[in-house]
Write a protein that holds these residues in place. Structure first.
Motif, PDB file in Angstrom:
ATOM      1  N   UNK A 137      -1.317  60.762  36.754  1.00 24.38           N
ATOM      2  CA  UNK A 137      -0.195  59.835  36.537  1.00 24.38           C
ATOM      3  C   UNK A 137       0.082  59.033  37.808  1.00 24.38           C
ATOM      4  N   UNK A 138       0.012  59.708  38.918  1.00 27.52           N
ATOM      5  CA  UNK A 138       0.261  59.053  40.200  1.00 27.52           C
ATOM      6  C   UNK A 138      -0.794  57.987  40.484  1.00 27.52           C
ATOM      7  N   UNK A 139      -2.053  58.323  40.222  1.00 31.69           N
ATOM      8  CA  UNK A 139      -3.145  57.372  40.458  1.00 31.69           C
ATOM      9  C   UNK A 139      -3.084  56.201  39.486  1.00 31.69           C
ATOM     10  N   UNK A 140      -2.742  56.488  38.224  1.00 30.97           N
ATOM     11  CA  UNK A 140      -2.638  55.414  37.226  1.00 30.97           C
ATOM     12  C   UNK A 140      -1.525  54.447  37.586  1.00 30.97           C
ATOM     13  N   UNK A 141      -0.432  54.988  38.118  1.00 31.46           N
ATOM     14  CA  UNK A 141       0.682  54.149  38.533  1.00 31.46           C
ATOM     15  C   UNK A 141       0.288  53.262  39.706  1.00 31.46           C
ATOM     16  N   UNK A 142      -0.564  53.789  40.594  1.00 31.54           N
ATOM     17  CA  UNK A 142      -0.966  53.035  41.785  1.00 31.54           C
ATOM     18  C   UNK A 142      -1.989  51.955  41.437  1.00 31.54           C
ATOM     19  N   UNK A 143      -3.043  52.329  40.677  1.00 29.10           N
ATOM     20  CA  UNK A 143      -4.154  51.402  40.433  1.00 29.10           C
ATOM     21  C   UNK A 143      -3.977  50.562  39.168  1.00 29.10           C
ATOM     22  N   UNK A 144      -3.071  50.944  38.282  1.00 33.28           N
ATOM     23  CA  UNK A 144      -2.855  50.229  37.027  1.00 33.28           C
ATOM     24  C   UNK A 144      -4.143  50.163  36.199  1.00 33.28           C
ATOM     25  N   UNK A 145      -4.868  51.267  36.182  1.00 31.08           N
ATOM     26  CA  UNK A 145      -6.117  51.374  35.433  1.00 31.08           C
ATOM     27  C   UNK A 145      -6.145  52.707  34.706  1.00 31.08           C
ATOM     28  N   UNK A 146      -7.036  52.813  33.732  1.00 33.44           N
ATOM     29  CA  UNK A 146      -7.262  54.124  33.131  1.00 33.44           C
ATOM     30  C   UNK A 146      -7.961  54.999  34.176  1.00 33.44           C
ATOM     31  N   UNK A 147      -7.399  56.148  34.436  1.00 29.10           N
ATOM     32  CA  UNK A 147      -7.937  57.048  35.463  1.00 29.10           C
ATOM     33  C   UNK A 147      -8.640  58.225  34.795  1.00 29.10           C
ATOM     34  N   UNK A 148      -9.785  58.579  35.334  1.00 30.96           N
ATOM     35  CA  UNK A 148     -10.542  59.719  34.822  1.00 30.96           C
ATOM     36  C   UNK A 148     -10.948  60.591  35.999  1.00 30.96           C
ATOM     37  N   UNK A 149     -10.639  61.879  35.928  1.00 32.75           N
ATOM     38  CA  UNK A 149     -11.044  62.832  36.952  1.00 32.75           C
ATOM     39  C   UNK A 149     -12.090  63.761  36.359  1.00 32.75           C
ATOM     40  N   UNK A 302     -23.454  72.489  34.231  1.00 29.20           N
ATOM     41  CA  UNK A 302     -23.309  72.037  35.602  1.00 29.20           C
ATOM     42  C   UNK A 302     -22.051  71.185  35.804  1.00 29.20           C
ATOM     43  N   UNK A 303     -21.767  70.323  34.840  1.00 31.01           N
ATOM     44  CA  UNK A 303     -20.628  69.424  34.988  1.00 31.01           C
ATOM     45  C   UNK A 303     -19.520  69.819  34.022  1.00 31.01           C
ATOM     46  N   UNK A 304     -18.307  69.882  34.519  1.00 34.75           N
ATOM     47  CA  UNK A 304     -17.162  70.266  33.694  1.00 34.75           C
ATOM     48  C   UNK A 304     -16.252  69.057  33.545  1.00 34.75           C
ATOM     49  N   UNK A 305     -16.481  68.223  32.528  1.00 32.46           N
ATOM     50  CA  UNK A 305     -15.698  66.999  32.416  1.00 32.46           C
ATOM     51  C   UNK A 305     -14.278  67.251  31.920  1.00 32.46           C
ATOM     52  N   UNK A 306     -13.346  66.602  32.586  1.00 37.92           N
ATOM     53  CA  UNK A 306     -11.954  66.659  32.149  1.00 37.92           C
ATOM     54  C   UNK A 306     -11.378  65.262  32.336  1.00 37.92           C
ATOM     55  N   UNK A 307     -10.612  64.814  31.389  1.00 38.54           N
ATOM     56  CA  UNK A 307     -10.043  63.486  31.569  1.00 38.54           C
ATOM     57  C   UNK A 307      -8.662  63.400  30.934  1.00 38.54           C
ATOM     58  N   UNK A 308      -7.801  62.683  31.635  1.00 38.97           N
ATOM     59  CA  UNK A 308      -6.429  62.490  31.165  1.00 38.97           C
ATOM     60  C   UNK A 308      -6.066  61.036  31.421  1.00 38.97           C
ATOM     61  N   UNK A 309      -5.487  60.409  30.441  1.00 36.86           N
ATOM     62  CA  UNK A 309      -5.052  59.016  30.651  1.00 36.86           C
ATOM     63  C   UNK A 309      -3.679  59.006  31.321  1.00 36.86           C
TER      64      UNK A 309
END
Length: 309
Positions: A137-149, A302-309
């Motif tokens: 949420x913090x990153x989305x507020x800063x960049x104004x983009x969909x953020x994916x971690x 190997x990769x553990x994908x997680x994503x939150x808008x």
């Protein structure tokens, strides 16, 4: 026939597949624009193949779910690409600062955005699962983009950023490997190497990928005598003192102390030898290896994908 493009993602270094128009051609390492499930991206070409419909379907591919090649990049595309690289470089310290602010046990590895900035992806490693919802949420507020971690494994980290192996060369996963194989200590044992993980691990801390390279040819060991065994072959009786698979020889020490090398084909029926060579060829022919179900399953480990808008 279908024109199939095999490409490498520029962020993860993993492999993708896209359909191109008939007659499309591109050189190895050339950049092209592809529409993937993440948006429009510039990717790196690994090869262009003419594949029959039967072969295409035999790998479980479906035309409607396969990515599409849009074009070769224009000057405008390349300008956007360079701007995005700079944008991602500047995004990393911002994300690190916010990770520190939220006191999360994360190591940021890389930032990446698609060509039209449909989303901004941050890759990180961590020894545990991380609740990063507030960070997103913090990153989305800063960049104004969909953020994916995305939390990635240690082998993925080395593949993405590169490193130097104990051989003195760049790690194989970064330089040319298209996907990871499952590596086990049994591969070391069958090759006569000491099964010591400390000596056989790469910079990622996992068993080295190169243990897999010669493993297929060592399958011939099941047909050969064991070291220390006394045998009679071609009228010669002796004790087996060495079995050398790369040189295809078995060394016998006869009563007089003389050592004699015997071709390993002597121990194997002709039909068994043909079956063995055919199996080795299957391991070598891996044009679409990374798209088989087994490979896809392994990458999921190997990769553990997680994503939150």
């Amino acid at each position: 026939m279908k024109t199939v493009l095999k490409f490498k993602y520029l962020d993860t270094e993993k492999i993708g597949l896209a359909l191109a128009t008939d007659g499309f051609n591109a050189n190895y390492n050339e950049k092209v624009v592809v529409e993937t499930d993440r948006g429009v991206e510039i990717v790196k070409v690994l090869g262009v193949y003419e594949v029959s419909d039967e072969t295409f379907e035999s790998f479980g591919f479906k035309e409607e779910s396969t990515f599409k090649v849009l074009r070769k990049p224009t000057e405008e595309d390349l300008k956007k690409f360079r701007e995005n690289e700079q944008f991602c470089t500047e995004a990393i310290p911002v994300c690190k600062e916010k990770i520190k602010k939220h006191e999360l046990p994360m190591k940021l590895v890389k930032a990446y955005t698609t060509l039209n900035r449909e989303r901004l992806v941050f890759y990180f490693t961590s020894e545990t699962r991380v609740d990063f919802r507030q960070l997103v949420r913090d990153l989305a507020s800063h960049f104004r983009l969909r953020i994916e971690l995305r939390q990635i494994g240690v082998r993925d980290e080395v593949k993405m950023i590169g490193s130097m192996g104990m051989c003195g060369k760049e790690c194989c996963c970064k330089e040319y490997l298209e996907c990871f194989d499952s590596i086990s200590l049994s591969m070391a044992r069958i090759q006569g190497l000491p099964p010591n993980p400390a000596k056989l691990s790469g910079v990622c801390g996992r068993l080295m990928c190169c243990l897999k390279y010669e493993e297929p040819i060592y399958r011939i060991r099941e047909y050969l005598p064991q070291i220390g065994e006394t045998i009679t072959i071609n009228g010669v009786t002796g004790r087996v003192v060495d079995v050398n698979i790369p040189t295809e020889t078995v060394t016998l020490e006869i009563d007089s102390g003389v050592k004699r090398q015997i071709d390993i084909k002597t121990f194997i029926p002709e039909d068994e030898w043909e079956r063995y060579t055919e199996e080795v060829k299957k391991f070598i022919d891996d044009t679409f290896k990374c798209f088989t179900k087994a490979s896809a399953d392994h990458e999921a480990e190997e990769e553990i994908p997680e994503q939150v808008e």
